[in-house]
Design a protein around this motif. Structure first.
Motif, PDB file in Angstrom:
ATOM      1  N   ASP A  25       2.550  68.974  15.316  1.00  0.00           N
ATOM      2  CA  ASP A  25       2.325  70.387  15.641  1.00  0.00           C
ATOM      3  C   ASP A  25       1.160  70.971  14.867  1.00  0.00           C
ATOM      4  O   ASP A  25       0.499  71.896  15.348  1.00  0.00           O
ATOM      5  CB  ASP A  25       3.584  71.201  15.325  1.00  0.00           C
ATOM      6  CG  ASP A  25       4.748  70.814  16.207  1.00  0.00           C
ATOM      7  OD1 ASP A  25       4.691  71.099  17.410  1.00  0.00           O
ATOM      8  OD2 ASP A  25       5.707  70.218  15.683  1.00  0.00           O
ATOM      9  N   GLY A  26       0.923  70.454  13.669  1.00  0.00           N
ATOM     10  CA  GLY A  26      -0.129  71.046  12.865  1.00  0.00           C
ATOM     11  C   GLY A  26      -0.638  70.120  11.783  1.00  0.00           C
ATOM     12  O   GLY A  26       0.119  69.349  11.190  1.00  0.00           O
ATOM     13  N   LYS A  46     -10.417  68.117  19.106  1.00  0.00           N
ATOM     14  CA  LYS A  46      -9.937  69.438  19.539  1.00  0.00           C
ATOM     15  C   LYS A  46      -8.550  69.387  20.199  1.00  0.00           C
ATOM     16  O   LYS A  46      -8.376  69.807  21.351  1.00  0.00           O
ATOM     17  CB  LYS A  46     -10.940  70.071  20.515  1.00  0.00           C
ATOM     18  CG  LYS A  46     -12.320  70.297  19.918  1.00  0.00           C
ATOM     19  CD  LYS A  46     -13.259  70.945  20.932  1.00  0.00           C
ATOM     20  CE  LYS A  46     -14.642  71.170  20.339  1.00  0.00           C
ATOM     21  NZ  LYS A  46     -15.571  71.785  21.314  1.00  0.00           N
ATOM     22  N   TRP A  48      -6.049  71.213  19.903  1.00  0.00           N
ATOM     23  CA  TRP A  48      -5.492  72.509  20.272  1.00  0.00           C
ATOM     24  C   TRP A  48      -5.756  72.834  21.741  1.00  0.00           C
ATOM     25  O   TRP A  48      -5.055  73.650  22.328  1.00  0.00           O
ATOM     26  CB  TRP A  48      -6.068  73.598  19.377  1.00  0.00           C
ATOM     27  CG  TRP A  48      -7.575  73.627  19.308  1.00  0.00           C
ATOM     28  CD1 TRP A  48      -8.435  74.283  20.129  1.00  0.00           C
ATOM     29  CD2 TRP A  48      -8.388  72.916  18.366  1.00  0.00           C
ATOM     30  NE1 TRP A  48      -9.733  74.056  19.763  1.00  0.00           N
ATOM     31  CE2 TRP A  48      -9.749  73.223  18.678  1.00  0.00           C
ATOM     32  CE3 TRP A  48      -8.132  72.073  17.301  1.00  0.00           C
ATOM     33  CZ2 TRP A  48     -10.822  72.700  17.953  1.00  0.00           C
ATOM     34  CZ3 TRP A  48      -9.191  71.560  16.570  1.00  0.00           C
ATOM     35  CH2 TRP A  48     -10.513  71.864  16.892  1.00  0.00           C
ATOM     36  N   GLU A  49      -6.741  72.153  22.347  1.00  0.00           N
ATOM     37  CA  GLU A  49      -7.040  72.375  23.763  1.00  0.00           C
ATOM     38  C   GLU A  49      -6.232  71.463  24.683  1.00  0.00           C
ATOM     39  O   GLU A  49      -6.196  71.692  25.887  1.00  0.00           O
ATOM     40  CB  GLU A  49      -8.533  72.150  24.021  1.00  0.00           C
ATOM     41  CG  GLU A  49      -9.445  73.138  23.304  1.00  0.00           C
ATOM     42  CD  GLU A  49     -10.919  72.878  23.577  1.00  0.00           C
ATOM     43  OE1 GLU A  49     -11.217  71.841  24.216  1.00  0.00           O
ATOM     44  OE2 GLU A  49     -11.759  73.695  23.154  1.00  0.00           O
ATOM     45  N   GLY A  52      -1.952  71.290  22.066  1.00  0.00           N
ATOM     46  CA  GLY A  52      -1.524  72.501  21.378  1.00  0.00           C
ATOM     47  C   GLY A  52      -1.411  72.338  19.877  1.00  0.00           C
ATOM     48  O   GLY A  52      -1.010  73.282  19.169  1.00  0.00           O
ATOM     49  N   MET A  53      -1.782  71.183  19.354  1.00  0.00           N
ATOM     50  CA  MET A  53      -1.718  70.937  17.917  1.00  0.00           C
ATOM     51  C   MET A  53      -2.703  71.846  17.178  1.00  0.00           C
ATOM     52  O   MET A  53      -3.860  71.962  17.562  1.00  0.00           O
ATOM     53  CB  MET A  53      -2.039  69.468  17.627  1.00  0.00           C
ATOM     54  CG  MET A  53      -2.081  69.095  16.169  1.00  0.00           C
ATOM     55  SD  MET A  53      -2.579  67.359  15.966  1.00  0.00           S
ATOM     56  CE  MET A  53      -2.658  67.252  14.178  1.00  0.00           C
ATOM     57  N   VAL A  54      -2.227  72.473  16.121  1.00  0.00           N
ATOM     58  CA  VAL A  54      -3.059  73.353  15.299  1.00  0.00           C
ATOM     59  C   VAL A  54      -3.775  72.515  14.244  1.00  0.00           C
ATOM     60  O   VAL A  54      -3.168  71.659  13.596  1.00  0.00           O
ATOM     61  CB  VAL A  54      -2.199  74.430  14.614  1.00  0.00           C
ATOM     62  CG1 VAL A  54      -3.026  75.244  13.624  1.00  0.00           C
ATOM     63  CG2 VAL A  54      -1.560  75.331  15.659  1.00  0.00           C
TER      64      VAL A  54
END
Length: 361
Positions: A25-26, A46, A48-49, A52-54
């Protein structure tokens, strides 16, 4: 059956790719040689695109570990990576996570020390990783990869163990494995868990609720001695279960061996070549490679050496793991150490010479 995708990449890059694929997740980190490619690769990919990983470059290692602490406390798969001096700064946060039973993953791509030391590879954080570098009676699950493939594989394994036992898990690599390039098969993609799944699977998380519908509060503070003792006894029972169930190791040519090398990480890679040379010279040598440095394969080493003539630990440090090996062997056979310092990786021929001088001749 789908054909596996084989890729050539650095160990640090494999960490980044695996983190995305295993449903992290992050990632919260700060660049430091020789592990900076982890956050650099994540920035290029990237995630997060896509998943959804931060990905956050924090202002320091202290900020990084506290971001992991917060995200993991909410039941998220959170991780960071650093190198030796940076991990030293994280020790307070890791101790807090162990005390409040919050799972998280930390990657240490070791460099030489003490202090800033050198940017060259080392294994001198063994004590820091296996003894619990922060305050209090706690342990971190420690996995020691010896290849780029294991760098990729151990990300998901570290998360699985961390959440299974609600305990921090560390991937203890070094500058050799982090920077070397090898063929690697990346893991398949795993979906990230939804908040409903987190509430169901991890009722301890801060987004969950207690039985009387009150918000969960995670803390390491307990002012009543009897309650603090009970908390520590609970942790010690958990560590006993981890020791019993999660020891991992590999043996190489041990069945007919007279002498055993014990080595982990890149030192084990070099030792495999040393075994080949020693056998060509007529000496029967095998190797045990601890994959989990904590829990350490104590009983497995004790059982292995009962009919051997001696043990040599090979380490890229001043001799740290040798203490655990001597405790395991308990005087049954001689245990000697050989290593190099200052970022120098021993040559296979040096290891063979050490075997001959310290044990064989």
């Amino acid at each position: 059956m789908a054909e596996q995708e084989v890729t050539l990449m650095k160990g640090n890059e494999a960490i980044a790719h695996a983190a995305i694929r295993c449903g992290a997740d992050g990632y919260f980190g700060y660049p430091i040689t020789p592990q900076s490619e982890v956050i650099e690769t994540l920035s290029l990919l990237k995630p997060w695109e896509t998943t959804g990983m931060v990905v956050v470059q924090a202002e320091s290692e202290l900020a990084s570990i506290n971001m992991v602490h917060g995200a993991a406390g909410a039941g998220k798969r959170a991780m960071t990576s650093s190198s030796s001096p940076g991990v030293a700064l994280m020790q307070e946060g890791i101790s807090f996570m162990a005390g409040s039973e919050i799972p998280g993953v930390f990657v240490n791509v070791q460099r030489g020390g003490p202090g800033l030391g050198t940017i060259q590879p080392s294994q001198s954080d063994y004590f820091q990783a296996t003894r619990g570098g922060g305050n209090g009676d706690y342990y971190v699950i420690v996995l020691a990869p010896a290849s780029v493939q294991e760098m990729a594989d151990f990300v998901d394994l570290a998360f699985e163990l961390a959440f299974k036992y609600r305990n921090p898990a560390m991937i203890l690599s070094d500058g050799v494995i982090g920077q070397m390039m090898e063929r690697v098969v990346l893991p398949p993609y795993k979906p990230r868990k939804t908040e409903d799944e987190i509430r169901r699977l991890y009722p301890w998380a801060t987004i969950g609720r207690t039985k009387d519908r009150q918000p969960n509060i995670m803390t390491t503070l307990e002012l009543k001695p009897e309650l603090m003792e009970a908390k520590n006894l609970h942790l010690q029972e958990k560590y006993r279960q981890i020791r019993e169930n999660e020891v991992r190791y590999e043996t190489v040519m041990c069945d007919d061996a007279d002498y055993i090398i014990v080595a982990f990480g890149s030192a084990a890679r070099v030792s495999e070549k040393a075994i080949e040379i020693a056998r060509e010279q007529g000496f029967k040598v095998g190797m045990l490679r601890p994959i989990t440095l904590w829990p350490f394969p104590t009983s497995q080493i004790k059982q292995l050496v009962h009919d051997k003539k001696g043990v040599l630990t090979v380490e890229i440090n001043a001799g740290q793991m040798v203490e655990d090996v001597r405790l395991a062997v308990n005087g049954e056979v001689p245990v000697e150490y050989f290593g190099r310092l200052g970022g120098i990786v021993p040559e296979p021929e040096e290891i063979v010479c050490a075997l001959r001088e310290k044990l064989i001749e």
